[in-house]
Write a protein that holds these residues in place. Structure first.
Motif, short mmCIF file in Angstrom:
data_model
loop_
_atom_site.label_atom_id
_atom_site.label_comp_id
_atom_site.label_asym_id
_atom_site.label_seq_id
_atom_site.Cartn_x
_atom_site.Cartn_y
_atom_site.Cartn_z
N PRO A 8 -10.74 74.27 49.67
CA PRO A 8 -11.46 75.55 49.53
C PRO A 8 -11.04 76.62 50.53
O PRO A 8 -10.97 77.79 50.17
N ILE A 9 -10.74 76.26 51.76
CA ILE A 9 -10.32 77.26 52.75
C ILE A 9 -8.92 77.76 52.40
O ILE A 9 -8.66 78.97 52.42
N ALA A 10 -8.02 76.86 52.06
CA ALA A 10 -6.67 77.27 51.65
C ALA A 10 -6.73 78.17 50.41
O ALA A 10 -5.99 79.16 50.33
N ALA A 11 -7.59 77.83 49.47
CA ALA A 11 -7.73 78.65 48.27
C ALA A 11 -8.24 80.05 48.62
O ALA A 11 -7.79 81.05 48.05
N GLU A 12 -9.16 80.11 49.56
CA GLU A 12 -9.70 81.41 49.99
C GLU A 12 -8.64 82.22 50.74
O GLU A 12 -8.55 83.44 50.56
N ILE A 13 -7.82 81.56 51.57
CA ILE A 13 -6.71 82.25 52.24
C ILE A 13 -5.78 82.84 51.19
O ILE A 13 -5.39 84.01 51.27
N THR A 14 -5.43 82.05 50.20
CA THR A 14 -4.55 82.50 49.12
C THR A 14 -5.15 83.71 48.39
O THR A 14 -4.48 84.71 48.17
N ALA A 15 -6.41 83.62 48.04
CA ALA A 15 -7.08 84.70 47.30
C ALA A 15 -7.13 85.99 48.12
O ALA A 15 -6.84 87.07 47.60
N ARG A 16 -7.47 85.87 49.39
CA ARG A 16 -7.60 87.07 50.23
C ARG A 16 -6.25 87.73 50.49
O ARG A 16 -6.15 88.96 50.46
N LEU A 17 -5.23 86.92 50.75
CA LEU A 17 -3.91 87.50 50.99
C LEU A 17 -3.33 88.10 49.72
O LEU A 17 -2.67 89.14 49.76
N THR A 18 -3.60 87.48 48.59
CA THR A 18 -3.13 88.01 47.32
C THR A 18 -3.79 89.36 47.04
O THR A 18 -3.11 90.32 46.65
N ALA A 19 -5.08 89.46 47.26
CA ALA A 19 -5.81 90.71 47.02
C ALA A 19 -5.36 91.82 47.98
O ALA A 19 -5.22 92.97 47.58
N ALA A 20 -5.16 91.47 49.23
CA ALA A 20 -4.86 92.49 50.24
C ALA A 20 -3.40 92.93 50.27
O ALA A 20 -3.11 94.09 50.57
N LEU A 21 -2.48 92.01 49.95
CA LEU A 21 -1.06 92.28 50.18
C LEU A 21 -0.19 92.22 48.93
O LEU A 21 1.01 92.55 49.02
N ALA A 22 -0.71 91.79 47.81
CA ALA A 22 0.08 91.64 46.59
C ALA A 22 1.44 91.00 46.89
O ALA A 22 2.48 91.59 46.63
N PRO A 23 1.44 89.80 47.45
CA PRO A 23 2.71 89.21 47.89
C PRO A 23 3.62 88.82 46.73
O PRO A 23 3.15 88.44 45.66
N SER A 24 4.92 88.94 47.00
CA SER A 24 5.91 88.46 46.03
C SER A 24 6.18 86.97 46.25
O SER A 24 6.71 86.30 45.38
N HIS A 25 5.79 86.48 47.40
CA HIS A 25 5.89 85.04 47.71
C HIS A 25 4.79 84.71 48.71
O HIS A 25 4.57 85.46 49.66
N LEU A 26 4.10 83.60 48.50
CA LEU A 26 3.05 83.17 49.41
C LEU A 26 2.98 81.65 49.43
O LEU A 26 2.88 81.02 48.38
N GLU A 27 3.04 81.09 50.62
CA GLU A 27 2.81 79.66 50.81
C GLU A 27 1.72 79.51 51.87
O GLU A 27 1.81 80.12 52.94
N VAL A 28 0.73 78.72 51.57
CA VAL A 28 -0.33 78.39 52.52
C VAL A 28 -0.18 76.90 52.79
O VAL A 28 -0.35 76.08 51.90
#
Length: 96
Positions: A8-28
């Motif tokens: 759940p924490i990793a999923a929330e990190i992913t969601a928040r970074l996706t919303a804030a930064l629109a990343p072209s690549h993201l690994e948590v």
């Protein structure tokens, strides 16, 4: 050992970074197992993370400015749930 985490924490990190930064690549990456029994290990298995994030939002920004953007997006999690966060932030076209 590290895990590409789906808790759940990793999923929330992913969601928040996706919303804030629109990343072209993201690994948590959950590195909590490496810190088991050390300071900041709350026993949840989700206390220490590494993020590799590539986003156009980082273009023309310094390393410190990039880290501030990530920290701002994750502020509530850093205050309450995440003990340590390692950040590798790049703009598209930069070496990872």
């Amino acid at each position: 050992m590290t895990d590409a985490s789906t808790g759940p924490i990793a999923a929330e990190i992913t969601a928040r970074l996706t919303a804030a930064l629109a990343p072209s690549h993201l690994e948590v990456i959950n590195e909590s197992a490496l810190h088991r029994g050390h300071a900041g290990d709350d026993g949840s298995g989700e206390s220490h993370f590494r993020v590799l994030v590539e986003s156009p939002a980082f273009a023309g920004r310094s390393r410190v400015e990039r880290q501030r953007l990530v920290n701002r997006a994750l502020a509530a999690l850093l205050a309450d749930h995440v003990h340590a966060l390692a950040i590798r932030a790049t703009a598209p076209g930069e070496p990872a």
